[in-house]
Design a protein around this motif. Structure first.
Motif, short mmCIF file in Angstrom:
data_model
loop_
_atom_site.label_atom_id
_atom_site.label_comp_id
_atom_site.label_asym_id
_atom_site.label_seq_id
_atom_site.Cartn_x
_atom_site.Cartn_y
_atom_site.Cartn_z
N GLN A 19 1.31 -1.48 -0.34
CA GLN A 19 0.19 -0.13 -0.19
C GLN A 19 0.67 1.58 0.03
O GLN A 19 2.02 1.48 0.67
N CYS A 22 -2.81 7.15 1.10
CA CYS A 22 -4.08 7.77 0.16
C CYS A 22 -4.53 9.11 0.37
O CYS A 22 -3.52 9.87 1.55
N SER A 23 -4.98 9.82 0.23
CA SER A 23 -5.10 10.85 -0.82
C SER A 23 -6.20 12.15 0.43
O SER A 23 -6.84 11.30 1.50
N TRP A 25 -9.01 13.70 0.73
CA TRP A 25 -10.76 14.34 0.59
C TRP A 25 -10.87 15.23 -0.58
O TRP A 25 -10.20 15.89 -0.46
N ILE A 80 -0.85 11.95 -2.94
CA ILE A 80 -0.49 10.69 -2.38
C ILE A 80 1.32 9.77 -2.11
O ILE A 80 1.96 9.98 -1.42
N ARG A 110 -11.98 10.47 -2.22
CA ARG A 110 -10.44 10.37 -1.76
C ARG A 110 -10.10 8.81 -2.30
O ARG A 110 -10.46 7.38 -2.35
N SER A 112 -7.01 5.52 -2.50
CA SER A 112 -5.91 4.88 -2.26
C SER A 112 -5.23 4.45 -2.81
O SER A 112 -6.27 3.58 -4.30
N SER A 113 -4.06 3.49 -3.20
CA SER A 113 -3.41 3.36 -4.32
C SER A 113 -1.82 2.41 -3.21
O SER A 113 -1.65 2.25 -2.44
N GLU A 114 -2.26 1.16 -4.53
CA GLU A 114 -1.55 0.12 -3.64
C GLU A 114 -0.98 -0.01 -5.24
O GLU A 114 -1.05 -0.39 -6.39
N HIS A 131 -6.06 1.70 -7.55
CA HIS A 131 -5.86 3.03 -7.40
C HIS A 131 -8.21 2.50 -7.01
O HIS A 131 -8.40 2.24 -7.55
N THR A 132 -8.35 3.19 -5.51
CA THR A 132 -9.76 3.26 -4.68
C THR A 132 -10.41 4.32 -4.27
O THR A 132 -9.28 4.89 -3.22
N GLU A 134 -12.73 5.92 -2.12
CA GLU A 134 -13.58 5.68 -1.53
C GLU A 134 -14.82 7.40 -1.22
O GLU A 134 -13.99 8.17 -1.99
#
Length: 153
Positions: A19, A22-23, A25, A80, A110, A112-114, A131-132, A134
């Protein structure tokens, strides 16, 4: 929070499978939705007509284009991380993209990146990120996308 600094090719290679972060918001406004509609020519009422969306849409208000959400990848990725030492990076494509949830006007998202994989290819390194996106206050993500980037050091 400042972006994570990845110091060059070797450190990037060592992060495979991890992971990244996370950015912050990011609010989706009607102005942004309209600008995206104008830029792409996608003027579907569920995006640009708040009054009609209020009465006819199952969402009760306008929603962002799925591709608008996806297009936020580069902007939110800047929150991120950054990879130092890259002379040039190119978007090589997408492996898989899904839009399991709508983003309503006024929602905050926002990302999140893995780092799924990273491998040297000739004069560059190819990285695949998951990239997810949320949506604040919701369990189901708005977008899950695997992006492929080639970086030249």
């Amino acid at each position: 929070m400042p972006p994570r600094v990845i110091n060059g090719r070797e450190e990037l290679l060592a992060l495979e499978g991890q992971q990244i972060g996370c950015s912050d918001w990011f609010e989706i406004t009607q102005d942004r939705i309209q600008m995206f509609a104008d830029a792409t020519g996608d003027q579907q009422w569920i995006h640009i007509d708040p009054e009609r969306a209020k009465t006819e849409s199952p969402y009760g208000k306008t929603i962002a284009h799925g591709f608008l959400t996806l297009s936020l990848c580069p902007h939110l990725a800047e929150d991120i991380f950054r990879v130092d030492g890259v002379r040039m990076g190119v978007n090589y494509g997408l492996n898989r993209v899904r839009f399991p949830n709508a983003v309503r006007v006024g929602d905050r998202v926002r990302m999140s990146s893995e780092l799924l994989s990273v491998k040297p290819i000739q004069e560059c390194v190819q990285a695949v990120y998951k990239h997810t996106f949320e949506v604040e206050g919701q369990e189901k993500p708005a977008c899950v996308a695997e992006t492929v980037v080639r970086m030249f050091f």
